[in-house]
Design a protein around this motif. Sequence first.
Motif, PDB file in Angstrom:
ATOM      1  N   PRO A  57     101.337  94.234  -0.108  1.00 15.46           N
ATOM      2  CA  PRO A  57     101.541  95.438  -0.914  1.00 15.46           C
ATOM      3  C   PRO A  57     102.949  95.485  -1.490  1.00 15.46           C
ATOM      4  CG  PRO A  57     101.837  95.976   1.387  1.00 15.46           C
ATOM      5  CD  PRO A  57     101.422  94.519   1.323  1.00 15.46           C
ATOM      6  N   ASP A  58     103.100  96.273  -2.536  1.00 16.62           N
ATOM      7  CA  ASP A  58     104.438  96.656  -2.974  1.00 16.62           C
ATOM      8  C   ASP A  58     104.850  97.803  -2.059  1.00 16.62           C
ATOM      9  OD1 ASP A  58     104.376  94.807  -5.047  1.00 16.62           O
ATOM     10  OD2 ASP A  58     103.603  96.262  -6.486  1.00 16.62           O
ATOM     11  N   ILE A  59     106.076  97.765  -1.576  1.00 21.30           N
ATOM     12  CA  ILE A  59     106.556  98.767  -0.626  1.00 21.30           C
ATOM     13  C   ILE A  59     107.869  99.330  -1.124  1.00 21.30           C
ATOM     14  CG2 ILE A  59     107.261  99.212   1.755  1.00 21.30           C
ATOM     15  CD1 ILE A  59     105.594  96.749   2.575  1.00 21.30           C
ATOM     16  N   ASP A  60     107.940 100.656  -1.181  1.00 16.48           N
ATOM     17  CA  ASP A  60     109.165 101.356  -1.568  1.00 16.48           C
ATOM     18  C   ASP A  60     109.602 102.218  -0.393  1.00 16.48           C
ATOM     19  OD1 ASP A  60     111.112 102.289  -3.663  1.00 16.48           O
ATOM     20  OD2 ASP A  60     110.161 104.211  -3.187  1.00 16.48           O
ATOM     21  N   ILE A  61     110.811 102.001   0.100  1.00 14.56           N
ATOM     22  CA  ILE A  61     111.337 102.758   1.238  1.00 14.56           C
ATOM     23  C   ILE A  61     112.462 103.654   0.738  1.00 14.56           C
ATOM     24  CG2 ILE A  61     112.385 102.620   3.525  1.00 14.56           C
ATOM     25  CD1 ILE A  61     111.375  99.659   3.576  1.00 14.56           C
ATOM     26  N   ARG A  62     112.328 104.931   0.997  1.00 15.57           N
ATOM     27  CA  ARG A  62     113.349 105.930   0.658  1.00 15.57           C
ATOM     28  C   ARG A  62     113.609 106.761   1.902  1.00 15.57           C
ATOM     29  NH1 ARG A  62     114.699 105.268  -5.007  1.00 15.57           N
ATOM     30  NH2 ARG A  62     112.964 104.002  -5.741  1.00 15.57           N
ATOM     31  N   TRP A  63     114.642 106.420   2.634  1.00 19.41           N
ATOM     32  CA  TRP A  63     115.020 107.043   3.893  1.00 19.41           C
ATOM     33  C   TRP A  63     113.837 107.014   4.837  1.00 19.41           C
ATOM     34  CZ3 TRP A  63     115.145 112.807   5.240  1.00 19.41           C
ATOM     35  CH2 TRP A  63     115.715 113.009   6.490  1.00 19.41           C
ATOM     36  N   ARG A  64     113.106 108.086   5.019  1.00 21.83           N
ATOM     37  CA  ARG A  64     111.965 108.094   5.945  1.00 21.83           C
ATOM     38  C   ARG A  64     110.625 108.154   5.230  1.00 21.83           C
ATOM     39  NH1 ARG A  64     110.775 113.673   8.536  1.00 21.83           N
ATOM     40  NH2 ARG A  64     110.977 115.016   6.722  1.00 21.83           N
ATOM     41  N   THR A  65     110.648 108.007   3.918  1.00 20.39           N
ATOM     42  CA  THR A  65     109.443 108.045   3.099  1.00 20.39           C
ATOM     43  C   THR A  65     109.114 106.632   2.626  1.00 20.39           C
ATOM     44  OG1 THR A  65     110.007 110.275   2.360  1.00 20.39           O
ATOM     45  CG2 THR A  65     108.397 109.064   1.055  1.00 20.39           C
ATOM     46  N   VAL A  66     107.887 106.203   2.888  1.00 19.49           N
ATOM     47  CA  VAL A  66     107.450 104.862   2.516  1.00 19.49           C
ATOM     48  C   VAL A  66     106.236 104.992   1.601  1.00 19.49           C
ATOM     49  CG1 VAL A  66     106.686 102.604   3.346  1.00 19.49           C
ATOM     50  CG2 VAL A  66     108.211 104.000   4.766  1.00 19.49           C
ATOM     51  N   THR A  67     106.297 104.342   0.444  1.00 19.24           N
ATOM     52  CA  THR A  67     105.168 104.332  -0.477  1.00 19.24           C
ATOM     53  C   THR A  67     104.622 102.916  -0.574  1.00 19.24           C
ATOM     54  OG1 THR A  67     106.072 106.176  -1.741  1.00 19.24           O
ATOM     55  CG2 THR A  67     104.396 104.823  -2.835  1.00 19.24           C
ATOM     56  N   PHE A  68     103.312 102.812  -0.358  1.00 17.32           N
ATOM     57  CA  PHE A  68     102.603 101.538  -0.451  1.00 17.32           C
ATOM     58  C   PHE A  68     101.781 101.537  -1.726  1.00 17.32           C
ATOM     59  CE2 PHE A  68     103.098 102.444   4.066  1.00 17.32           C
ATOM     60  CZ  PHE A  68     103.701 101.288   4.507  1.00 17.32           C
ATOM     61  N   THR A  69     101.819 100.429  -2.453  1.00 16.40           N
ATOM     62  CA  THR A  69     101.011 100.247  -3.654  1.00 16.40           C
ATOM     63  C   THR A  69     100.235  98.955  -3.507  1.00 16.40           C
ATOM     64  OG1 THR A  69     102.656 101.415  -4.984  1.00 16.40           O
ATOM     65  CG2 THR A  69     101.042 100.077  -6.172  1.00 16.40           C
ATOM     66  N   LEU A  70      98.918  99.071  -3.676  1.00 17.11           N
ATOM     67  CA  LEU A  70      98.032  97.924  -3.513  1.00 17.11           C
ATOM     68  C   LEU A  70      97.312  97.616  -4.814  1.00 17.11           C
ATOM     69  CD1 LEU A  70      96.426  99.002  -0.133  1.00 17.11           C
ATOM     70  CD2 LEU A  70      98.068  97.161  -0.470  1.00 17.11           C
ATOM     71  N   SER A  71      97.353  96.360  -5.203  1.00 13.77           N
ATOM     72  CA  SER A  71      96.626  95.862  -6.360  1.00 13.77           C
ATOM     73  C   SER A  71      96.529  94.348  -6.206  1.00 13.77           C
ATOM     74  CB  SER A  71      97.358  96.206  -7.659  1.00 13.77           C
ATOM     75  OG  SER A  71      96.624  95.768  -8.773  1.00 13.77           O
ATOM     76  N   THR A  72      95.403  93.800  -6.600  1.00 12.94           N
ATOM     77  CA  THR A  72      95.256  92.351  -6.544  1.00 12.94           C
ATOM     78  C   THR A  72      95.674  91.809  -7.904  1.00 12.94           C
ATOM     79  OG1 THR A  72      93.453  92.605  -4.965  1.00 12.94           O
ATOM     80  CG2 THR A  72      93.676  90.445  -6.032  1.00 12.94           C
ATOM     81  N   HIS A  73      96.927  91.430  -8.005  1.00 18.43           N
ATOM     82  CA  HIS A  73      97.494  91.031  -9.294  1.00 18.43           C
ATOM     83  C   HIS A  73      96.760  89.841  -9.908  1.00 18.43           C
ATOM     84  CE1 HIS A  73     100.628  93.938  -8.619  1.00 18.43           C
ATOM     85  NE2 HIS A  73     100.894  93.384  -7.455  1.00 18.43           N
ATOM     86  N   SER A  74      96.320  88.909  -9.078  1.00 15.21           N
ATOM     87  CA  SER A  74      95.628  87.727  -9.604  1.00 15.21           C
ATOM     88  C   SER A  74      94.286  88.081 -10.238  1.00 15.21           C
ATOM     89  CB  SER A  74      95.422  86.693  -8.497  1.00 15.21           C
ATOM     90  OG  SER A  74      94.607  87.224  -7.466  1.00 15.21           O
ATOM     91  N   GLU A  75      93.722  89.231  -9.854  1.00 10.14           N
ATOM     92  CA  GLU A  75      92.452  89.683 -10.429  1.00 10.14           C
ATOM     93  C   GLU A  75      92.657  90.757 -11.494  1.00 10.14           C
ATOM     94  OE1 GLU A  75      89.389  88.440  -9.821  1.00 10.14           O
ATOM     95  OE2 GLU A  75      90.269  86.979  -8.454  1.00 10.14           O
ATOM     96  N   GLY A  76      93.852  91.311 -11.559  1.00  7.28           N
ATOM     97  CA  GLY A  76      94.150  92.324 -12.565  1.00  7.28           C
ATOM     98  C   GLY A  76      93.691  93.720 -12.211  1.00  7.28           C
ATOM     99  N   GLY A  77      93.603  94.026 -10.920  1.00  6.36           N
ATOM    100  CA  GLY A  77      93.201  95.381 -10.542  1.00  6.36           C
ATOM    101  C   GLY A  77      92.858  95.500  -9.070  1.00  6.36           C
ATOM    102  N   ILE A  78      91.977  96.436  -8.776  1.00  7.96           N
ATOM    103  CA  ILE A  78      91.639  96.800  -7.405  1.00  7.96           C
ATOM    104  C   ILE A  78      90.436  95.981  -6.931  1.00  7.96           C
ATOM    105  CG2 ILE A  78      90.929  98.696  -5.899  1.00  7.96           C
ATOM    106  CD1 ILE A  78      92.284 100.588  -8.019  1.00  7.96           C
ATOM    107  N   THR A  79      90.611  95.350  -5.768  1.00 11.78           N
ATOM    108  CA  THR A  79      89.537  94.558  -5.166  1.00 11.78           C
ATOM    109  C   THR A  79      89.318  95.017  -3.730  1.00 11.78           C
ATOM    110  OG1 THR A  79      90.946  92.834  -4.218  1.00 11.78           O
ATOM    111  CG2 THR A  79      90.266  92.543  -6.534  1.00 11.78           C
ATOM    112  N   GLY A  80      88.352  94.398  -3.076  1.00 16.70           N
ATOM    113  CA  GLY A  80      88.107  94.675  -1.673  1.00 16.70           C
ATOM    114  C   GLY A  80      89.295  94.348  -0.788  1.00 16.70           C
TER     115      GLY A  80
END
Length: 94
Positions: A57-80
Motif C-alpha cells: 500500500p501507499d502509506i502516509d504517516i502524520r503523527w498518530r494518523t496513518v492513511t493507507f491507499t490500495l490500488s493495483t498499479h499494474s492493473e490500473g485500479g482495484i483488484t482482489g
Amino acid sequence: MAGLLSEPDITKALADLTFWSRNGDSLTRTVECADFPAAITLVDHVAEAAEAAQHHPDIDIRWRTVTFTLSTHSEGGITGKDTMLAHQIDDLAP
C-alpha cells in the motif's frame, strides 16, 4: 485475482470494508492511533502483511494518523489483492 474488479464487485467489497472508501481507482482508510509509536507499530505490522502478500500500500504517516491507499498499479485500479490486504489491515488496526 489480479484482474480489475467490476463496479458491482467494488460496491460489494466496500460493504464488507466499512472503514474504507473509494477514491478513484483506489481504496483508502485513515486510522487514528493512540500516539506516534503506536502508528509506527501499525505500519510495521502492515508492512509484514504486505510483504507476505507481495502487494504494497501507499502509506502516509502524520503523527498518530496513518492513511493507507490500495490500488493495483499494474492493473490500473482495484483488484482482489486490494480488498484482501484491506481486510488484513482491518485486522491489524486498533
